[in-house]
Design an enzyme around this catalytic site. Structure first.
Site, PDB file in Angstrom:
ATOM      1  NE  ARG A 677       2.549  12.640   8.886  1.00  0.00           N
ATOM      2  CZ  ARG A 677       2.422  12.168   7.634  1.00  0.00           C
ATOM      3  NH1 ARG A 677       3.220  12.595   6.667  1.00  0.00           N
ATOM      4  NH2 ARG A 677       1.505  11.285   7.347  1.00  0.00           N
ATOM      5  CB  VAL A 678      -2.847  16.369  11.370  1.00  0.00           C
ATOM      6  CG1 VAL A 678      -2.437  17.818  11.446  1.00  0.00           C
ATOM      7  CG2 VAL A 678      -3.065  15.934   9.926  1.00  0.00           C
ATOM      8  CG  ASP A 679      -0.657  11.056   9.876  1.00  0.00           C
ATOM      9  OD1 ASP A 679       0.268  11.546  10.537  1.00  0.00           O
ATOM     10  OD2 ASP A 679      -0.533  10.653   8.708  1.00  0.00           O
ATOM     11  CG  ASP A 680      -2.608   7.986  15.057  1.00  0.00           C
ATOM     12  OD1 ASP A 680      -2.631   9.002  15.774  1.00  0.00           O
ATOM     13  OD2 ASP A 680      -3.592   7.262  14.871  1.00  0.00           O
ATOM     14  CB  VAL A 681       2.993   9.613  10.988  1.00  0.00           C
ATOM     15  CG1 VAL A 681       4.448   9.617  10.543  1.00  0.00           C
ATOM     16  CG2 VAL A 681       2.221   8.540  10.211  1.00  0.00           C
TER      17      VAL A 681
END
Ligand code: WTA
Length: 809
Positions: A677-681
């Site tokens: 993941r590249v997001d806040d997940v």
């Protein structure tokens, strides 16, 4: 000794034993001592312990009667894969490599090929390709890259024709309108809209059950159920399943559940879970299954959001030795949601006496009803509610980058066609297969690939209630042998944990080896048999393996392939998401060679693109953000009650594309490698958890002033949860407080979201504008202290030093 994941412990005696048999013995690394038996040798492997002084340990590559393709491997010059210049030249080469030039997305020639063929050798670290055998390809649903290319090309150039042909194989009360697909995929052109088969009238439950029964599958087993306790099991044929589904559907109608109403399902992995899902689908109700590991607060949040007409649960369940009191959790959740103004009038409770007695179950008169008291009284036929292809089928909440979970909404027609098709091709499904997916129906995998995809294909599905390592780490393979499972689909985290248990065995064997050398026969060989968790089972029925949920690291891939699949079974490493409904990038096992750890190529109709941070598509070999161009039938249509969030999260970051939130690398041959993941997940054991959700749980603790959560590499779970916590003034750090903070997260989200590490933080690294620099926190969590980068822009650079000092406290 381990070499390329293979072990051969040998000294003089062993050489003779092998010579006598006329072949060498392939030994998976967790079965050193018993290798002789596995290879048919009758003599004990360590026959002459006194020879220890002259004993030598050789490292060999198993090559006996197994062929191996390796451009560096001169021993193979006499096989028909190489010409005199050591170049590949055979049918296999042409079939799998030359044609790869046709592959989409920049795939091209593979100049340096090191490969093995399915069923013919173990995959080692040197091998970057595992080719399907001719036998496998010949019988496969897609048997060559050319066939894939032809179908893929058509799916892209003529999606309407491609998908409507497949859709026609299902039952439609009324055919769809003129447009097969109607979409706006670009926020710049207005509201995002995805519609497939609009105007078509159908029903997914009818297509899963009635249609298959009419086709003669009434007596075929639809569901095998294996309980947590070995020996507790059951099965339902397609006809029996339909009867039970109809009874539940009639009950739901009777209590006033109508088309479009939501029903929350909080059940463990018992047959009643898919039964309930199908019953909802039959009457057009929208099920929202909540994983029965979520806490009362998480469940309450979902109840409040979708306002269900009923909640369906079970009094308790045992997973492993632990009873989980589900009804207590539901009671607390219903109380909580009532405070938010959402009341639940009906709670249907399945009585599971193995886990809890009826009389010990807390009860609210007038609201709670025992499943067993009412459902059997209802008729076992129920007319179908015919719905539009674009009517909702289910809602499934998933984590995002804020504290509020997203209600991913899937509709009927496109989802039906897509899950059925992906299931058939990615697992090379055949009617004789017995299929087992270890996922829980509380996650999307359990929706698409325990329930809908397989049942739409008329498959026999195994539902397992318990923990994969109960009563020991051999349980999965025990189940595989018991039911003759041929397709086994699981998550890398399970593969790694079973592999780790195998490691423990390896140490034990090392010990046994030493004991033998010391001439002490402790007769622990028999004991060794019991702890060979994988190889003590036959697993001969296995044909295809599958992996999902997170990138599978190459070493786990090889263990899965070599040890579990005995190097016979291809692995479908399927990349997809709750939002995508079905597989997006996945091997088609008979079509092309696999690279351990790569999800390979796109499924039919899927156009993956890799973009840079400006949203510009990058061609050929590259890394970047994974996006999808154009819609596909299984795509989610909106986030329940929040279409704006749907557009903002998925369609605005890179206008014109669906943004997956994942990073991806494409290699020179066009293979896709998901990088996380590249997001806040964070992806913990294949479960998506938003860092914001964990942070908001932590800060709800009265002694926590601030929290920042990052993912950190974890040997088994893939990623672990690492929380930096700032306490309110003058509260001292203590072990009790640490435990209490973890407990708070368990209570608010669920045990699976409990932080692995709480790192006390007097302050957090922030920019002058107050933004937390998570990049620095990730480096501190990973102990990559020499990669902290420039910290001079921080509002207070000293906090970094303090955090490092507190690292091990
Ligand atoms: C990750 C699960 C690498 C990815 C079906 C994605 C994977 C998230 C793979 C979705 C795979 C899933 N290789 N990563 N084969 N499969 N992922 O919604 O980060 O629970 O975005 O759906 O899991 O998780 P979700």
């Amino acid at each position: 000794m381990i070499y390329n994941n293979h072990i051969l412990l040998t000294y003089n005696n062993i050489y003779r034993a092998v010579d006598k048999c006329g072949r060498m013995i392939p030994v998976p690394y967790n079965s050193i001592v018993c290798a002789a038996a596995a290879g048919g040798a009758r003599e004990p492997l360590f026959r002459n312990p006194s020879a220890s002084a002259s004993a030598s340990v050789y490292l060999l590559q198993f090559n006996c009667n197994r062929r191996r393709i390796n451009t560096n491997n001169r021993r193979n010059n006499n096989n028909n894969f190489m010409d005199s210049n050591n170049n590949m030249r055979t049918e296999s080469y042409l079939r799998h490599v030359d044609s790869r030039k046709l592959m989409p997305n920049g795939a091209g020639h593979i100049p340096h090929l090191k490969a093995v063929i399915l069923g013919e050798a173990l995959a080692s670290e040197e091998d970057d390709l595992v080719l399907p055998s001719k036998e496998f390809s010949d019988q496969a649903n897609v048997h060559s890259p050319e066939q894939y290319m032809e179908m893929y090309k058509r799916s892209i150039e003529d999606p309407d024709g491609f998908w409507s042909e497949i859709a026609s194989q299902f039952y439609w009360k009324q055919k769809w309108g003129e447009k097969v697909c109607d979409e706006n995929f670009d926020v710049r052109d207005g509201k995002i809209k995805i519609e497939w088969f609009k105007g078509g009238i159908t029903n997914v439950c009818y297509n899963c059950l009635d249609r298959n029964i009419e086709a003669g599958l009434g007596d075929k087993v639809a569901l095998y159920w294996e309980g947590n306790e070995p020996g507790l099991d059951g099965s339902l044929t397609y006809s029996q399943l339909l009867n039970q589904v109809c009874q539940v559907a009639n009950y739901l109608k009777d209590i006033g559940v109508k088309k479009g109403d939501a029903v929350i399902v909080y059940l463990p992995m018992i047959n009643e879970l898919p039964i309930t899902m199908l019953a909802c689908a039959r009457i057009g109700a929208v099920h929202s299954v909540v994983f029965a590991g979520f806490s009362a607060e998480s469940l309450a949040q979902r109840i409040t959001d979708c306002k269900p007409k009923a909640v369906i649960t079970c009094n308790a369940v045992r997973r492993g030795t632990k009873p989980i009191l589900l009804k207590d959790i539901v009671d607390a959740a219903i109380n909580d949601s009532a405070k938010d103004g959402v009341s639940v009038d009906v709670c249907l409770v399945y009585d599971n006496p193995v886990a809890l007695k009826r009389e010990d179950t807390k009860w609210t008169q007038g609201r709670d009803i025992w499943w067993q008291d009412v459902i059997p009284k209802y008729p076992s036929t129920c007319p179908v509610e015919w719905v539009d292809a674009e009517d909702p089928l289910f809602l499934l909440y998933t984590s995002g980058s804020t504290g509020k979970p997203k209600g991913v909404l899937h509709t009927t027609g496109g989802y039906m066609v897509y899950t059925a098709t992906t299931f058939k091709y990615a697992f090379d499904y055949k009617p004789s297969d017995i299929y087992w997916c270890t996922a829980d129906c509380g996650w999307i995998t359990g929706h698409s690939y325990v329930t809908y995809g397989p049942l739409l294909n008329g498959a026999t599905v195994l539902v397992y209630e318990g923990a994969p390592n109960y009563p020991d780490a051999g349980r999965c393979w025990d189940i595989v042998d018991k039911y003759k499972v041929s397709i086994f689909y699981t998550a890398p985290t399970l593969v790694r944990s079973l592999m780790r248990d195998g490691e423990a065995v390896r140490y034990l064997y090392a010990l046994m080896f030493t004991v033998y050398l010391c001439e002490i026969d402790l007769r622990i060989n028999a004991f060794g048999f019991w702890i060979r968790y994988v190889t003590r089972y036959s697993r001969k029925s296995l044909r295809v393996l599958g992996s999902v949920g997170e990138p599978i690291n190459p070493s786990a891939w090889r263990w899965f392939y070599n040890v579990v699949g005995d190097s016979r079974c291809p692995i479908s490493d399927t990349w997809w998401q709750t939002e995508t409904g079905g597989f997006m990038i996945t091997p088609l096992p008979g079509a092309w060679a696999q690279k351990p750890g790569s999800a390979t190529f796109p499924f039919f109709g899927i156009q993956p693109v890799i973009v840079d941070e400006k949203g510009v598509e990058i061609d050929g070999e590259c890394s970047g953000y994974l996006c999808i161009k154009k819609s596909w039938p299984g795509a989610f249509r909106t986030l329940y009650g929040d279409h704006e969030r749907y557009e903002t999260t998925y369609f605005k970051p890179f206008a014109g594309y669906y943004f997956s939130g994942d990073g991806c690398r494409r290699d020179k041959d066009g293979y896709h490698w998901l990088t996380g993941r590249v997001d806040d997940v964070i992806n913990v054991s294949g479960h998506r958890i938003g860092t914001a959700e964990v942070e908001s749980a932590l800060v709800s603790h009265p002694q926590c002033a601030e929290a920042a959560v990052v993912g950190v590499e974890h040997e088994v779970k893939g990623q672990g949860i690492y929380a930096f916590v700032t306490l309110v003034d003058s509260v001292p750090y203590s072990e009790d407080l640490r435990k209490d903070l973890i407990l708070t997260v368990r209570k608010q989200i669920g045990a699976f979201a409990a932080p692995d590490k709480i790192h006390w933080a007097p302050g957090l690294p922030k920019t002058r504008s107050g933004k937390i620099m998570r990049r620095i926190l990730r480096k501190i969590a990973a102990r990559q202290l020499d990669e902290l980068g420039d910290t001079s822009t921080l509002a207070d650079p000293n906090v970094v030093k303090q955090l490092i000092e507190l690292s091990d406290s």
